[in-house]
Design a protein around this motif. Structure first.
Motif, PDB file in Angstrom:
ATOM      1  N   PHE A 108      10.883  14.151  -0.960  1.00  0.00           N
ATOM      2  CA  PHE A 108      10.940  12.711  -1.143  1.00  0.00           C
ATOM      3  C   PHE A 108      10.925  12.355  -2.617  1.00  0.00           C
ATOM      4  CE2 PHE A 108       6.371  13.514  -0.467  1.00  0.00           C
ATOM      5  CZ  PHE A 108       5.734  12.722  -1.410  1.00  0.00           C
ATOM      6  N   HIS A 109      11.524  11.209  -2.911  1.00  0.00           N
ATOM      7  CA  HIS A 109      11.681  10.710  -4.269  1.00  0.00           C
ATOM      8  C   HIS A 109      11.079   9.320  -4.359  1.00  0.00           C
ATOM      9  CE1 HIS A 109      14.822  13.803  -4.816  1.00  0.00           C
ATOM     10  NE2 HIS A 109      15.265  13.410  -3.648  1.00  0.00           N
ATOM     11  N   THR A 110      10.530   8.989  -5.497  1.00  0.00           N
ATOM     12  CA  THR A 110      10.102   7.621  -5.747  1.00  0.00           C
ATOM     13  C   THR A 110      11.030   6.968  -6.761  1.00  0.00           C
ATOM     14  OG1 THR A 110       8.581   8.302  -7.521  1.00  0.00           O
ATOM     15  CG2 THR A 110       7.680   8.166  -5.277  1.00  0.00           C
ATOM     16  N   SER A 111      11.218   5.670  -6.604  1.00  0.00           N
ATOM     17  CA  SER A 111      11.947   4.890  -7.602  1.00  0.00           C
ATOM     18  C   SER A 111      11.177   3.614  -7.876  1.00  0.00           C
ATOM     19  CB  SER A 111      13.372   4.588  -7.148  1.00  0.00           C
ATOM     20  OG  SER A 111      13.365   3.644  -6.099  1.00  0.00           O
ATOM     21  N   LYS A 112      11.341   3.067  -9.053  1.00  0.00           N
ATOM     22  CA  LYS A 112      10.487   1.970  -9.517  1.00  0.00           C
ATOM     23  C   LYS A 112      10.854   0.612  -8.951  1.00  0.00           C
ATOM     24  CE  LYS A 112       9.269   4.175 -13.919  1.00  0.00           C
ATOM     25  NZ  LYS A 112       9.286   4.054 -15.393  1.00  0.00           N
TER      26      LYS A 112
END
Length: 316
Positions: free
Chosen positions: A242-246
């Protein structure tokens, strides 16, 4: 869901690790399958806003909120009614009645976490939005968009209503209507909240979480909307990538809360060839990955309950 293409350009920070057996036991995959197969069945006629299938979906959510013992937190019981207008194409009955379905777990806490997912879809594609040039007039069942998110909403409601714990925060569960017509239900809620917006700790949105693709992973959008999220994500583990983005804005219902200065996270497994097409059917859902995504969400929710009232940050 309205738009998805730009989300992946802003993703960063990948996480990979294992998940505890105790967390897996908290989600019932049979329930997920039951919910999606019902909501995305042909008899629901694509859950078009203002049509019988959409009303049936709303009743289904309401029935389960009652079953799980949630308190009604709408304006009339569990319901908050509003009108939505079809704007993308001209139709005779452009004004449609819809409802947000709102249930509450009262932990006698000062602040509340909102968990949401929209239940409407495109019907037969005649209200605009279909990505299949030959799809107008064909049934769009919307299994991923967004029966998957509603299944997650109901399972999280069941878990937190039955786990025998009095959490440090209240929980507000909302099934949003008319998202496909322009985030109408969530925008209506934030303009007519049934609890003070200042009392919201943060908001979690699920939209298209049923088609996990290992090569691109799960997107978690909104990581930058509070300085507390880096702390909350410490120790979060999953076998999924999984990836986070702002960014707090996006093509789904968390945007309405972000615009009211509320921290948000939007869970989303990304675009695919069946998005907004008649081929988005229940047999294509990755139920094992959906279960793991809900495990991640529960860990995020639980970690957020160890934080004081979260601050808000604009991301653009």
């Amino acid at each position: 869901m309205k738009h998805f293409q730009f989300f992946w350009a802003v993703c960063c920070c990948a996480f990979f690790v294992g998940v505890s057996p105790s967390a897996i036991a908290q989600i019932n995959p049979k329930n997920l399958k039951k919910h999606i197969e019902y909501l995305a069945s042909d008899k629901m006629k694509g859950r078009e806003t203002g049509k019988p299938g959409s009303h049936k979906a709303a009743k289904y959510i309401e029935k389960h909120f009652k079953k799980y013992g949630l308190q009604p937190k709408g304006e009339q019981g569990f319901r908050q009614s509003f009108e939505a207008k079809i704007r993308r194409v001209k139709v005779q009955d452009s004004l449609r009645q819809s409802d947000n379905i709102i249930g509450f777990i009262d932990n006698k806490a000062p602040y509340t976490i909102v968990i949401g997912a929209h239940y409407d879809h495109l019907g037969y594609g005649t209200i605009g939005g279909t990505r299949d040039s030959l799809g107008v007039g064909k049934l769009h069942n919307g299994a991923d968009d967004n029966a998957s998110g509603v299944a997650g909403l109901l399972e999280l409601a069941r878990h937190y209503a039955s786990n025998g714990e009095q959490e440090a925060f209240n929980l507000l569960f909302i099934g949003f209507g008319a998202e496909e017509l322009g985030l109408v239900g969530s925008r209506y809620y934030t303009e007519n909240p049934t609890l003070p917006l200042n009392d919201i700790h943060w908001m979690l949105n699920m939209d298209m979480i049923g088609r996990y693709q290992p090569e691109q992973g799960l997107a978690i959008i909104g990581y930058g909307t509070s300085s507390a999220f880096p702390k909350i994500f410490e120790g979060i583990s999953s076998p999924l990538k999984f990836h986070t983005s702002k960014d707090g804005n996006g093509g789904s219902d968390q945007t309405s809360f972000y615009k009211k200065n509320i921290p948000v996270l939007f869970f989303h497994t990304g675009g695919h060839d069946d998005y907004h097409k008649p081929s988005d059917d229940a047999h294509k859902i990755d139920y094992k990955a959906l279960e793991e995504i809900l495990n991640i969400e529960m860990k995020v929710i639980d970690h957020s309950m160890k934080q004081p009232k979260m601050d808000f940050q604009w991301t653009n």
